[in-house]
Scaffold this motif. Structure first.
Motif: not given
Length: 242
Positions: A100-104, A108-112
């Motif tokens: 349910s989070q934003a695409a960013v 981007e952020i979770d993979p980082a």
């Protein structure tokens, strides 16, 4: 690993899946898996309420710095860093609600977060990641330094978040990793070769704060700063790595 901002972004299985008890697809692993994980604080990990750390990477022309606070029990993540445009970003999210989070956040952020957390806590994943195959292959020459060490090969399955990725850990008699190599998709030549140096203790955790080596033929350094933990019942006090 096509994005230069990732060192590398390792698409490994998410922690919410990884800490399940052994299942029919879990790989049987040699005793050295638990020996290494315990050396780095596996048995005391339940005492940790929060982990704080800043991941830094020097790729020559590209330099990165990302600060995280992770609450393992709730699997909540606080992130402080910059977006692709260089603008400051601060946000908090629950990994159980990632869809349910934003695409960013998702792209981007979770993979980082996964990438940086694996650089810091990979030894614990030798037990946590039940789908990974772990093999001890005897003594081998160190890929960077002089001498030899026990070689432990960690291979992820051909499906999932990290298809076929392989790690070679070179482990000393004290069960500490001295060097490692990463083979993206099981490639013959290593994608990353790096040392494990500057060991410190943050509460019950043993962590390596400095990694020097090569990434795709170019010098790379990954290092951690401001590493600390808060313990359950610890009066809201951060215990810094020292």
């Amino acid at each position: 690993m096509t994005n230069a901002s990732r060192i590398p972004v390792i698409r490994l299985l998410l922690l919410g899946v990884l800490v399940l008890a052994a299942t029919s697809w879990a790989q049987k692993r040699p005793p050295i898996s638990e020996q290494i994980a315990k050396t780095y604080g596996l048995d005391s990990f339940g005492q940790i309420e929060r982990i704080r750390y800043t991941f830094n990477a020097d790729l020559g022309e590209v330099k990165l710095s990302r600060t995280w606070v992770w609450e393992p029990k709730a699997d909540q993540v606080f992130y402080e860093g910059k977006d692709k445009a260089g603008k400051p970003v601060k946000l908090t999210y629950l990994r159980s609600q990632l869809s349910s989070q934003a695409a960013v956040v998702k792209d981007e952020i979770d993979p980082a977060f996964i990438n940086d957390q694996y650089w810091l806590l990979f030894p614990l994943h030798l037990v946590w990641d039940r789908s990974a195959k772990v093999e001890e292959t005897g003594m081998h020459k160190l890929p960077l330094g002089k001498g030899s060490a026990r070689r432990v090969v960690v291979t992820y399955p051909s499906e999932g978040y990290s298809p076929g990725d392989t790690w070679e850990l070179f482990v000393g008699t004290d069960n500490r990793i001295r060097e490692w190599t990463y083979h993206h998709g099981g490639s013959v030549e290593p994608t990353v070769v790096a040392s494990w140096e500057d060991y410190k203790r943050a509460g019950p955790l043993l962590v390596s704060l400095n990694h020097r080596g090569m990434r795709e033929g170019k010098p790379v350094r990954v290092f951690f700063s401001d590493v600390a933990v808060k313990l359950v019942g610890g009066a809201n006090t951060w215990v810094k790595a020292q």
